[in-house]
Every structure is written in C-alpha cells, then in structure tokens.
Design a protein around this motif. Sequence first.
Motif, PDB file in Angstrom:
ATOM      1  N   HIS A 132      37.665  30.426  35.509  1.00 51.73           N
ATOM      2  CA  HIS A 132      39.114  30.378  35.684  1.00 51.73           C
ATOM      3  C   HIS A 132      39.838  30.393  34.333  1.00 51.73           C
ATOM      4  N   GLY A 133      39.139  30.026  33.274  1.00 52.38           N
ATOM      5  CA  GLY A 133      39.710  30.131  31.938  1.00 52.38           C
ATOM      6  C   GLY A 133      39.622  31.539  31.382  1.00 52.38           C
ATOM      7  N   LEU A 134      38.675  32.325  31.907  1.00 48.05           N
ATOM      8  CA  LEU A 134      38.486  33.702  31.446  1.00 48.05           C
ATOM      9  C   LEU A 134      39.350  34.694  32.220  1.00 48.05           C
ATOM     10  N   LEU A 135      39.613  34.385  33.482  1.00 45.38           N
ATOM     11  CA  LEU A 135      40.340  35.292  34.365  1.00 45.38           C
ATOM     12  C   LEU A 135      41.570  34.600  34.936  1.00 45.38           C
ATOM     13  N   THR A 136      42.561  35.385  35.270  1.00 44.41           N
ATOM     14  CA  THR A 136      43.739  34.846  35.945  1.00 44.41           C
ATOM     15  C   THR A 136      43.913  35.561  37.274  1.00 44.41           C
ATOM     16  N   GLU A 137      44.351  34.821  38.271  1.00 39.65           N
ATOM     17  CA  GLU A 137      44.608  35.402  39.585  1.00 39.65           C
ATOM     18  C   GLU A 137      46.045  35.906  39.696  1.00 39.65           C
ATOM     19  N   ASP A 138      46.852  35.673  38.665  1.00 34.06           N
ATOM     20  CA  ASP A 138      48.226  36.179  38.669  1.00 34.06           C
ATOM     21  C   ASP A 138      48.212  37.703  38.590  1.00 34.06           C
ATOM     22  N   ARG A 139      49.095  38.328  39.335  1.00 31.33           N
ATOM     23  CA  ARG A 139      49.179  39.783  39.323  1.00 31.33           C
ATOM     24  C   ARG A 139      50.041  40.244  38.149  1.00 31.33           C
ATOM     25  N   VAL A 140      49.653  41.324  37.544  1.00 32.63           N
ATOM     26  CA  VAL A 140      50.385  41.885  36.413  1.00 32.63           C
ATOM     27  C   VAL A 140      51.471  42.812  36.950  1.00 32.63           C
ATOM     28  N   ASP A 141      52.713  42.565  36.558  1.00 32.70           N
ATOM     29  CA  ASP A 141      53.842  43.399  36.984  1.00 32.70           C
ATOM     30  C   ASP A 141      53.946  44.586  36.028  1.00 32.70           C
ATOM     31  N   GLY A 162      35.412  49.218  52.747  1.00 32.95           N
ATOM     32  CA  GLY A 162      35.754  47.814  52.526  1.00 32.95           C
ATOM     33  C   GLY A 162      36.785  47.650  51.435  1.00 32.95           C
ATOM     34  N   LYS A 163      37.617  46.641  51.588  1.00 36.58           N
ATOM     35  CA  LYS A 163      38.671  46.389  50.612  1.00 36.58           C
ATOM     36  C   LYS A 163      38.098  45.854  49.305  1.00 36.58           C
ATOM     37  N   SER A 164      38.856  46.071  48.241  1.00 40.11           N
ATOM     38  CA  SER A 164      38.497  45.522  46.929  1.00 40.11           C
ATOM     39  C   SER A 164      39.043  44.105  46.831  1.00 40.11           C
ATOM     40  N   HIS A 165      38.257  43.227  46.247  1.00 40.97           N
ATOM     41  CA  HIS A 165      38.666  41.831  46.102  1.00 40.97           C
ATOM     42  C   HIS A 165      38.518  41.376  44.657  1.00 40.97           C
ATOM     43  N   SER A 166      39.309  40.391  44.311  1.00 45.89           N
ATOM     44  CA  SER A 166      39.089  39.684  43.052  1.00 45.89           C
ATOM     45  C   SER A 166      37.789  38.898  43.166  1.00 45.89           C
ATOM     46  N   PRO A 167      37.016  38.799  42.087  1.00 46.21           N
ATOM     47  CA  PRO A 167      35.804  37.970  42.141  1.00 46.21           C
ATOM     48  C   PRO A 167      36.110  36.497  42.407  1.00 46.21           C
ATOM     49  N   LEU A 168      37.384  36.093  42.274  1.00 43.96           N
ATOM     50  CA  LEU A 168      37.777  34.710  42.527  1.00 43.96           C
ATOM     51  C   LEU A 168      38.374  34.533  43.921  1.00 43.96           C
ATOM     52  N   CYS A 169      38.460  35.622  44.692  1.00 45.20           N
ATOM     53  CA  CYS A 169      39.050  35.580  46.030  1.00 45.20           C
ATOM     54  C   CYS A 169      38.098  34.880  47.004  1.00 45.20           C
ATOM     55  N   ARG A 170      38.665  34.158  47.966  1.00 47.12           N
ATOM     56  CA  ARG A 170      37.807  33.482  48.947  1.00 47.12           C
ATOM     57  C   ARG A 170      37.045  34.492  49.804  1.00 47.12           C
ATOM     58  N   HIS A 171      37.604  35.709  49.953  1.00 45.71           N
ATOM     59  CA  HIS A 171      36.894  36.734  50.704  1.00 45.71           C
ATOM     60  C   HIS A 171      35.655  37.224  49.955  1.00 45.71           C
ATOM     61  N   ASN A 195      45.034  42.216  50.503  1.00 41.73           N
ATOM     62  CA  ASN A 195      46.428  41.780  50.508  1.00 41.73           C
ATOM     63  C   ASN A 195      46.599  40.365  49.963  1.00 41.73           C
ATOM     64  N   LYS A 196      45.566  39.564  50.052  1.00 42.25           N
ATOM     65  CA  LYS A 196      45.664  38.179  49.607  1.00 42.25           C
ATOM     66  C   LYS A 196      45.581  38.042  48.088  1.00 42.25           C
ATOM     67  N   CYS A 197      44.576  38.687  47.492  1.00 50.26           N
ATOM     68  CA  CYS A 197      44.328  38.494  46.057  1.00 50.26           C
ATOM     69  C   CYS A 197      44.817  39.650  45.199  1.00 50.26           C
ATOM     70  N   GLY A 198      45.230  40.749  45.835  1.00 48.59           N
ATOM     71  CA  GLY A 198      45.655  41.920  45.069  1.00 48.59           C
ATOM     72  C   GLY A 198      44.511  42.837  44.700  1.00 48.59           C
ATOM     73  N   GLY A 199      43.277  42.425  45.006  1.00 49.99           N
ATOM     74  CA  GLY A 199      42.128  43.306  44.819  1.00 49.99           C
ATOM     75  C   GLY A 199      41.386  43.180  43.507  1.00 49.99           C
ATOM     76  N   HIS A 200      41.946  42.436  42.551  1.00 55.37           N
ATOM     77  CA  HIS A 200      41.271  42.323  41.263  1.00 55.37           C
ATOM     78  C   HIS A 200      41.728  41.048  40.540  1.00 55.37           C
ATOM     79  N   ALA A 201      40.948  40.653  39.575  1.00 55.94           N
ATOM     80  CA  ALA A 201      41.304  39.538  38.697  1.00 55.94           C
ATOM     81  C   ALA A 201      41.489  40.093  37.291  1.00 55.94           C
TER      82      ALA A 201
END
Length: 213
Positions: A32-41, A80-89, A117-123
Amino acid sequence: MNLRLLALARGVHDLRSLDAERPGGLPVAVWHGLLTEDRVDLAPFRQPGSDRWRSGSGLPLGPLAALQLHTTNANPLIEGKSHSPLCRHAHERAVVAGDDLLTVADLMARTDFDWCNKCGGHAVRRLTCSQLSYYRAAHRLHDIKRRLDGGTRTPDTDSSTVSARLEELAAWQPVDGEQWCSSDSWQWQDTIRELRHKAGRSHAATGPGAPAS
C-alpha cells in the motif's frame, strides 16, 4: 522494518519482480506504500473537444508518461475484467509476476480495456516528486483554460490574477533531477502563451471600456 522494506522496494523498476505470491513476500502495508488506489485524473492531457466540461487541454504527459500502472489483465483478448492487484475482486493479493505493467502513455493510447467498475482496473505506482508536482501544475493550467473558455468574468479569471498564475506555471521545472523533454516544455509554454493571449482578450472584451452588449 516496514519503512526499511518500503525504501528498498521503491528502487525496484518493475514491481512484478517482487512477486507477492513468493514465500516471505512483502507485507500488505508495504504494498500500500508502493501503490495507490486513487484514480489519476487525465483530463488535462486529453485533446480539446466541443464539450467544455469534458474537454481536455491537450497538455503533454511530460514526467507522467512513464508513470506505471499495474493490472491483472491488460489483454482485451482474455475474457474478464481488469482489476487492480489491491482490489477485493483480485483477493487483494498485491502485484504478482503474471500481472500486466502499463504506463500512462499506454493508457492514453488505448480504448480497449475492460476495467473493473469498483477499482478502476489498475493500481498506480506512487508518484515521484516531479510527477506529483507536474500533475498538480497541469491541473492548475487546465482549470485556468476551462474558466477562460467558459467566458464568465470572475475573480479567478481577472487578467492580473490569471497572469500571476501563468507566470508561476511557466517557471515549472522537474524538482528531483528528472529531465523536462524539450518538446514537452515547448508545448507547455505554447499553451501558456495561448492562455495569456486569451486572458488579455477576455479582459478587453469585459473591461470598463468594452462596448455594451
């Protein structure tokens, strides 16, 4: 211990080499210190369009071009959808060797992703000092352009206020030794010159000596 691990891991170019599925991998807190779940605008970097609220400013990606994104699947041919590695899916498993690595430049060049749709697909890998500084500066410049394009006279579009803000933005330079590509710098300065001209015209059109409508 986690801070020491985080400092060491930040120097790794490809986080997939740290493979979270290996025995004795990094603690979740370090990931969680290396990656952020915030989406980049990325609105400031999209091309201008007819809808001023969704239109971009066509700014160069600059230091953000190489910003890394990690996803479980960047191949549109794999179902299959793309997920962030930090996503619960993705079972919040962090980055593993089989994940896909993209950059923001890759993201801007493609439209075939099927994001969660939940995590935006990437971290997003946490930004460097220059990347964060440029991201904020680009959003400030984009906001000035959007306000000027709106054509409404407000304290934020006052000629002297805009000029002062543009002077600050014209002086932007990387803050941690990264190179400011000459073509990106030229494009940045060209946008600022355009906005200076637009601010001057807006002031002339709405100033005390302007003709009544």
